[in-house]
Write an enzyme that holds these catalytic residues in place. Sequence first.
Site, PDB file in Angstrom:
ATOM      1  N   ASN A 111       0.825  -1.216   0.000  1.00 15.83           N
ATOM      2  CA  ASN A 111       0.000   0.000   0.000  1.00 15.83           C
ATOM      3  C   ASN A 111       0.856   1.262   0.000  1.00 15.83           C
ATOM      4  OD1 ASN A 111      -2.075  -1.806   0.136  1.00 15.83           O
ATOM      5  ND2 ASN A 111      -2.797  -1.217   2.171  1.00 15.83           N
ATOM      6  N   THR A 156     -14.712  38.135 -32.210  1.00 23.98           N
ATOM      7  CA  THR A 156     -15.623  37.738 -31.140  1.00 23.98           C
ATOM      8  C   THR A 156     -16.819  37.085 -31.837  1.00 23.98           C
ATOM      9  OG1 THR A 156     -16.778  39.877 -31.113  1.00 23.98           O
ATOM     10  CG2 THR A 156     -14.923  39.621 -29.593  1.00 23.98           C
ATOM     11  N   SER A 278      -6.012  12.618 -48.902  1.00 28.68           N
ATOM     12  CA  SER A 278      -7.262  11.861 -48.960  1.00 28.68           C
ATOM     13  C   SER A 278      -7.076  10.668 -49.886  1.00 28.68           C
ATOM     14  CB  SER A 278      -8.393  12.754 -49.482  1.00 28.68           C
ATOM     15  OG  SER A 278      -9.513  11.986 -49.864  1.00 28.68           O
ATOM     16  N   ASN A 286      -5.208  17.697 -45.349  1.00 31.34           N
ATOM     17  CA  ASN A 286      -5.983  17.683 -44.112  1.00 31.34           C
ATOM     18  C   ASN A 286      -5.090  17.963 -42.903  1.00 31.34           C
ATOM     19  OD1 ASN A 286      -8.327  16.873 -45.533  1.00 31.34           O
ATOM     20  ND2 ASN A 286      -7.619  14.759 -45.492  1.00 31.34           N
ATOM     21  N   GLU A 291      -6.187  18.242 -35.714  1.00 32.10           N
ATOM     22  CA  GLU A 291      -7.463  17.625 -35.355  1.00 32.10           C
ATOM     23  C   GLU A 291      -7.281  16.597 -34.236  1.00 32.10           C
ATOM     24  OE1 GLU A 291      -8.930  16.088 -39.014  1.00 32.10           O
ATOM     25  OE2 GLU A 291      -9.376  18.070 -39.854  1.00 32.10           O
ATOM     26  N   TYR A 318      -6.983   1.818   2.118  1.00 33.69           N
ATOM     27  CA  TYR A 318      -6.778   1.359   0.752  1.00 33.69           C
ATOM     28  C   TYR A 318      -7.861   0.380   0.346  1.00 33.69           C
ATOM     29  CZ  TYR A 318      -4.623  -0.646  -3.411  1.00 33.69           C
ATOM     30  OH  TYR A 318      -4.390  -1.074  -4.688  1.00 33.69           O
ATOM     31  N   GLN A 323      -6.436   0.485  -7.795  1.00 34.94           N
ATOM     32  CA  GLN A 323      -5.578  -0.027  -8.854  1.00 34.94           C
ATOM     33  C   GLN A 323      -5.956   0.575 -10.212  1.00 34.94           C
ATOM     34  OE1 GLN A 323      -4.068  -4.193  -8.856  1.00 34.94           O
ATOM     35  NE2 GLN A 323      -5.349  -4.425 -10.670  1.00 34.94           N
ATOM     36  N   LYS A 326      -3.874   4.020 -12.193  1.00 37.25           N
ATOM     37  CA  LYS A 326      -2.663   4.168 -13.004  1.00 37.25           C
ATOM     38  C   LYS A 326      -2.896   4.100 -14.505  1.00 37.25           C
ATOM     39  CE  LYS A 326      -0.931   1.256 -10.087  1.00 37.25           C
ATOM     40  NZ  LYS A 326      -1.733   1.694  -8.926  1.00 37.25           N
TER      41      LYS A 326
END
Length: 482
Positions: A111, A156, A278, A286, A291, A318, A323, A326
């Site tokens: 632990n 804006t 493409s 692209n 993206e 604990y 587990q 992570k």
Amino acid sequence: MSNKMWGGRFAEAPDAVMEEINASIGFDQRLFRQDIAGSKAHATMLAATGILTQTDRDAILAGLDEVLAEIEDGRFEFSRTLEDIHMNVESRLREKIGDAAGRLHTARSRNDQVATDFRLYVRDAIDMLVAQIRALQSGLVTRAEEEAETILPGFTHLQNAQPVTFGHHLLAYVEMLGRDAGRLLDSRARLNESPLGSAALAGTPYPIDRDLTAAALGFDRPTANSLDAVSDRDFILETLAAAAICAMHLSRFAEEMVIWSSAQFGFIKLSDKFTTGSSIMPQKRNPDAAELVRAKIGRILGALNSLLVVMKGLPLAYSKDMQEDKEVAFDAIDALSLSLAAMTGMVADMQPDRKRMRASAAAGFSTATDVADWLVRELDIPFRDAHHITGQIVALAEQKHCGLEDLAIEDFKRIDQRIDDRIRKVLTVEASVAARASFGGTAPANVLREAARWKSALTGEPHQPRPLKGQRGQGGGEGGTE
């Protein structure tokens, strides 16, 4: 056979499904350096306090170095039956040095061991991410200096608002990233306490020296409460929160790159290094890197939400639920690191079309506010009245299908007789940005000063602002580069 790590209590081996759900070695093996560093510090402390003999300590340290070399060289065979990195390392150590390895676990538990390992890992990850943020900031500052006088439409509502300089726009992201680095460093400062020696949850009866292990591992101090030490995951939650905000900033910038590189805008061009084609449309370029950076926040924010949900109902101390901390954290850190690298590359790669930027900045009556400000400043007209007068001027220009700079002085006087030829000085986008010299404004001189300030902050060396080169808004050939 029962698991040899706790076979004294269990007579049978775990079910295959239990082994599948319980094992974490598939992802926590990346903690091997931190786990071995923690074990070496623990063994050194045990010997210093007389709990472990010097002979056993020497054997453990030498054996751990051998295990580390095996893992780094790819010769180590990880075992799912041993569940996690801790048991895998300890089992291999025992194969190498015998019974002395069994004494390493004195006065600690998995632990506090995993809590220590994970803090060390997150601390290292923060250092890496902050270095990447600084590299991106440096790249942006360099480009901001280059584009200090380049005119860009400021938006804006994604509608033309006022002209700004491209350098000023880029420095906005430098500011955001500065806050991102600050949040990560704040998280690092709070996590830098050592759980090692908290044992399972209640501490240990052995006369250990937790200050010694904390110092050996670079922690500021040991944690003050053993229950909190083994059950706390605030350090990764806070790091993920900071990571999510940083990813959001990167996503905003990536969205602008996608828009700017479109045929409809054409403000920048990204090279083959950061674009794809493409399979059916040969003309396409692209902005896939941008993206994908834009999309990464989903994984990072998802990791934060996932761990918050895991932690919200856990009683002290604990539980094995933890587990699940992570795998999502590793994925989020990896995603942010990759996004920072990609964005740094795109910042260096992008080529602005300065001529097109300026033309767009001049569209949509973007200097209207400058007209209103001139009426206030030169004719002493109250701003609300000046706003109304300027609205009438804009309406007239719309009727004539021309820009404000194309109106005759008689057109202005038709709206208000007090207006004279001096108003022409504020009708260009260059005049507009140059006038915004207030602190934090878009004026080219401001951009160069701020770029120099950031260079000093990022390098630790003094930097003087570059001199202005003269307006560059009209420059550029094909692609707009000079």
